[in-house]
Write an enzyme that holds these catalytic residues in place. Sequence first.
Site, PDB file in Angstrom:
ATOM      1  N   ASP A  13      19.075  10.151   1.074  1.00  0.00           N
ATOM      2  CA  ASP A  13      19.268   8.700   1.141  1.00  0.00           C
ATOM      3  C   ASP A  13      18.220   7.921   0.344  1.00  0.00           C
ATOM      4  OD1 ASP A  13      21.432   9.136   2.862  1.00  0.00           O
ATOM      5  OD2 ASP A  13      20.120   9.119   4.620  1.00  0.00           O
ATOM      6  N   LYS A  16      20.064   7.816  -4.585  1.00  0.00           N
ATOM      7  CA  LYS A  16      20.583   8.622  -5.710  1.00  0.00           C
ATOM      8  C   LYS A  16      21.858   8.006  -6.282  1.00  0.00           C
ATOM      9  CE  LYS A  16      20.796  12.192  -2.913  1.00  0.00           C
ATOM     10  NZ  LYS A  16      20.116  11.658  -1.731  1.00  0.00           N
ATOM     11  N   GLY A  40      26.175  10.838   1.666  1.00  0.00           N
ATOM     12  CA  GLY A  40      26.743   9.487   1.652  1.00  0.00           C
ATOM     13  C   GLY A  40      25.989   8.690   0.617  1.00  0.00           C
ATOM     14  N   HIS A  41      26.675   8.332  -0.446  1.00  0.00           N
ATOM     15  CA  HIS A  41      26.021   7.608  -1.534  1.00  0.00           C
ATOM     16  C   HIS A  41      26.656   6.223  -1.652  1.00  0.00           C
ATOM     17  CE1 HIS A  41      25.224  11.872  -3.351  1.00  0.00           C
ATOM     18  NE2 HIS A  41      24.595  11.667  -2.223  1.00  0.00           N
ATOM     19  N   GLN A 219      21.609  15.141  -0.748  1.00  0.00           N
ATOM     20  CA  GLN A 219      20.496  15.351   0.181  1.00  0.00           C
ATOM     21  C   GLN A 219      19.151  15.246  -0.557  1.00  0.00           C
ATOM     22  OE1 GLN A 219      23.252  18.010   0.593  1.00  0.00           O
ATOM     23  NE2 GLN A 219      24.094  16.308   1.722  1.00  0.00           N
TER      24      GLN A 219
HETATM   25  P1  GDP Z   1      21.748   8.268  -1.531  1.00  0.00           P
HETATM   26  O1  GDP Z   1      22.337   9.108  -0.437  1.00  0.00           O
HETATM   27  O2  GDP Z   1      20.476   8.841  -2.067  1.00  0.00           O
HETATM   28  O3  GDP Z   1      22.730   7.934  -2.614  1.00  0.00           O
HETATM   29  O4  GDP Z   1      21.328   6.897  -0.836  1.00  0.00           O
HETATM   30  P2  GDP Z   1      22.217   6.041   0.200  1.00  0.00           P
HETATM   31  O5  GDP Z   1      23.278   5.365  -0.563  1.00  0.00           O
HETATM   32  O6  GDP Z   1      22.598   6.844   1.373  1.00  0.00           O
HETATM   33  O7  GDP Z   1      21.117   5.034   0.727  1.00  0.00           O
HETATM   34  C1  GDP Z   1      20.433   4.163  -0.129  1.00  0.00           C
HETATM   35  C2  GDP Z   1      20.740   2.713   0.278  1.00  0.00           C
HETATM   36  O8  GDP Z   1      19.804   1.853  -0.323  1.00  0.00           O
HETATM   37  C3  GDP Z   1      22.109   2.237  -0.167  1.00  0.00           C
HETATM   38  O9  GDP Z   1      22.628   1.384   0.814  1.00  0.00           O
HETATM   39  C4  GDP Z   1      21.808   1.451  -1.449  1.00  0.00           C
HETATM   40  O10 GDP Z   1      22.749   0.407  -1.691  1.00  0.00           O
HETATM   41  C5  GDP Z   1      20.468   0.873  -1.124  1.00  0.00           C
HETATM   42  N1  GDP Z   1      19.582   0.666  -2.277  1.00  0.00           N
HETATM   43  C6  GDP Z   1      19.455   1.417  -3.395  1.00  0.00           C
HETATM   44  N2  GDP Z   1      18.462   0.939  -4.172  1.00  0.00           N
HETATM   45  C7  GDP Z   1      17.942  -0.127  -3.531  1.00  0.00           C
HETATM   46  C8  GDP Z   1      16.860  -1.025  -3.799  1.00  0.00           C
HETATM   47  O11 GDP Z   1      16.153  -0.910  -4.789  1.00  0.00           O
HETATM   48  N3  GDP Z   1      16.637  -1.998  -2.883  1.00  0.00           N
HETATM   49  C9  GDP Z   1      17.359  -2.132  -1.746  1.00  0.00           C
HETATM   50  N4  GDP Z   1      17.056  -3.099  -0.909  1.00  0.00           N
HETATM   51  N5  GDP Z   1      18.382  -1.299  -1.452  1.00  0.00           N
HETATM   52  C10 GDP Z   1      18.658  -0.310  -2.328  1.00  0.00           C
HETATM   53  P1  IMO Z   2      22.600  12.177   1.014  1.00  0.00           P
HETATM   54  O1  IMO Z   2      23.251  12.913  -0.130  1.00  0.00           O
HETATM   55  C1  IMO Z   2      20.260  12.279   4.669  1.00  0.00           C
HETATM   56  C2  IMO Z   2      20.753  15.762   7.257  1.00  0.00           C
HETATM   57  C3  IMO Z   2      21.388  15.571   8.614  1.00  0.00           C
HETATM   58  C4  IMO Z   2      20.643  16.639   9.415  1.00  0.00           C
HETATM   59  C5  IMO Z   2      20.527  17.767   8.405  1.00  0.00           C
HETATM   60  C6  IMO Z   2      21.603  18.833   8.552  1.00  0.00           C
HETATM   61  O2  IMO Z   2      23.311  10.944   1.407  1.00  0.00           O
HETATM   62  O3  IMO Z   2      21.156  11.965   0.715  1.00  0.00           O
HETATM   63  P2  IMO Z   2      24.167  18.884   7.878  1.00  0.00           P
HETATM   64  O4  IMO Z   2      25.310  18.055   8.347  1.00  0.00           O
HETATM   65  O5  IMO Z   2      23.914  18.834   6.419  1.00  0.00           O
HETATM   66  O6  IMO Z   2      24.230  20.303   8.396  1.00  0.00           O
HETATM   67  O7  IMO Z   2      22.877  18.235   8.608  1.00  0.00           O
HETATM   68  O8  IMO Z   2      20.622  17.178   7.120  1.00  0.00           O
HETATM   69  N1  IMO Z   2      21.548  15.284   6.107  1.00  0.00           N
HETATM   70  C7  IMO Z   2      21.252  14.180   5.398  1.00  0.00           C
HETATM   71  N2  IMO Z   2      20.296  13.256   5.581  1.00  0.00           N
HETATM   72  N3  IMO Z   2      21.066  12.184   3.596  1.00  0.00           N
HETATM   73  C8  IMO Z   2      22.019  13.129   3.385  1.00  0.00           C
HETATM   74  O9  IMO Z   2      22.763  13.164   2.263  1.00  0.00           O
HETATM   75  C9  IMO Z   2      22.181  14.165   4.338  1.00  0.00           C
HETATM   76  N4  IMO Z   2      23.010  15.221   4.455  1.00  0.00           N
HETATM   77  C10 IMO Z   2      22.607  15.905   5.531  1.00  0.00           C
HETATM   78  O10 IMO Z   2      21.144  14.278   9.103  1.00  0.00           O
HETATM   79  O11 IMO Z   2      19.354  16.196   9.709  1.00  0.00           O
HETATM   80 MG    MG Z   3      22.931   8.959   1.554  1.00  0.00          MG
END
Ligand code: GDP
Ligand code: IMO
Ligand code: MG
Length: 415
Positions: A13, A16, A40-41, A219
């Site tokens: 999270d 990416k 979840g992106h 991840q």
């Molecule tokens: P990922 O799994 O690495 O793709 O990240 P996620 O999408 O799960 O979580 C990142 C969150 O931060 C998302 O809701 C993005 O929209 C948000 N985000 C990304 N870059 C920035 C930033 O520079 N500032 C803020 N406030 N939010 C951001």
């Molecule tokens: P992105 O790509 C954050 C965490 C789960 C749990 C552990 C194992 O959005 O960064 P699983 O279901 O994979 O067997 O769970 O890994 N986890 C993540 N945490 N971002 C993710 O993906 C994750 N995918 C799995 O919360 O701790």
């Molecule tokens: Mg994510």
Amino acid sequence: MKADMIVGIQWGDEGKGKIVDLMAQNYDVVCRYQGGHNAGHTIWVDGVRYALHLIPSGVLNPKAINIIGNGVVVSAEALIEEMKQFEGLLGRLFVSDKAHMILKHHILIDQAKEKLRGEKAIGTTGRGIGPSYGSKIERSGHRLGELRDTAKLATSLIEFYTENRALFQALDIVTPDFSALKDELDGYAEILLPYLADTTQMVWKFLDEKKRVLLEGAQGTLLDIDHGTYPYVTSSNTISAGACVGLGLSPKDIGKVTGIVKAYCTRVGNGPFPTEDFGDEGQMLREKGKEYGTSTGRPRRCGWFDAVACRYASRINGCDDLAIMKLDVLDGLETIKVCVAYEINGQRVETLPEDLNNVTPIYEEMAGWESVVGCRSYDALPQSAKAYLKRLEEITETKIGLISTSPDRNDTIIL
Ligand code: GDP
Ligand code: IMO
Ligand code: MG
């Protein structure tokens, strides 16, 4: 031509999705290589929010080809659901026929085992990731290519359910009969077969043709099955090396590696997190950073930047540079803490130990700033934000190539 890569540096999270989407504007091909719909992106484009789990974040660039590699575990049901968001994917999305399937029983086993673990639960996403990779390693898994003969696949699964009847009964899991199973698999086959391909040969060809290929990690490093905080990890190799296995590339095919890292730190699920802040500031980071899971909606645990973990992650991934995300979330803080080392049994330790449970972070405090939100130029950043970034570069021993100041594609500083 070599393939460039983005990889998560913390516990996932990191942001990416935003960076892959931004970079994909300049790439011809974007590939996922591990994980499944546990990822979840979130991507914001012109005020519209997209949540991607399996489809590479390059899908928002209409010109990019998107590939789901053999190292990904694919729930056909989840993929089909996600595909509904987009039109014209045929010819633009390809899925490896060697990718293993997440079947319904994997999901039910994941959820049942988590319940049985009680206090020791991993906090998985409940998406069947561990059991599906488990079947693959145990050599009882099924690959997407087997959807080409659903009668044979259904027969094999019924045999598996029969042999493992005791396990399913103990976990209170009801398995389907042959005809229900075959119907379900036929439904998947009808939609997915046109997308299946030998994606390894495809990527080799793209590289030979000098197409620009971007590899998208899911991840983060500390969730890596070998190099993360085991057993509180996911079941794949999330580090850059995983891209070779998960696509069929050689190390010589890899070009630039960019590590994605938040200006602070979060973790969702259980397991050690040395710099977690249980107080008001942790709560502030959660609310301001909207730190709630894209896949499960769970609140993320929040804390301070951990330079020990980041230095380790940068080395293990071979990061050429770092993208510092969510700098704006630190806006308004008087001081910002950065963990520069750990204390273990009275000793200062600067390398990541095997067990992160009993370490105490040693913090440096840095001056905060008023606001960087939406900032698009390095020169316009407040002096204290520049000092914070400079310190991160020093202690992580990695240069910063990009700074993100809001979820929007355009609110990005490229150095
Ligand atoms: P990922 O799994 O690495 O793709 O990240 P996620 O999408 O799960 O979580 C990142 C969150 O931060 C998302 O809701 C993005 O929209 C948000 N985000 C990304 N870059 C920035 C930033 O520079 N500032 C803020 N406030 N939010 C951001
Ligand atoms: P992105 O790509 C954050 C965490 C789960 C749990 C552990 C194992 O959005 O960064 P699983 O279901 O994979 O067997 O769970 O890994 N986890 C993540 N945490 N971002 C993710 O993906 C994750 N995918 C799995 O919360 O701790
Ligand atoms: Mg994510």
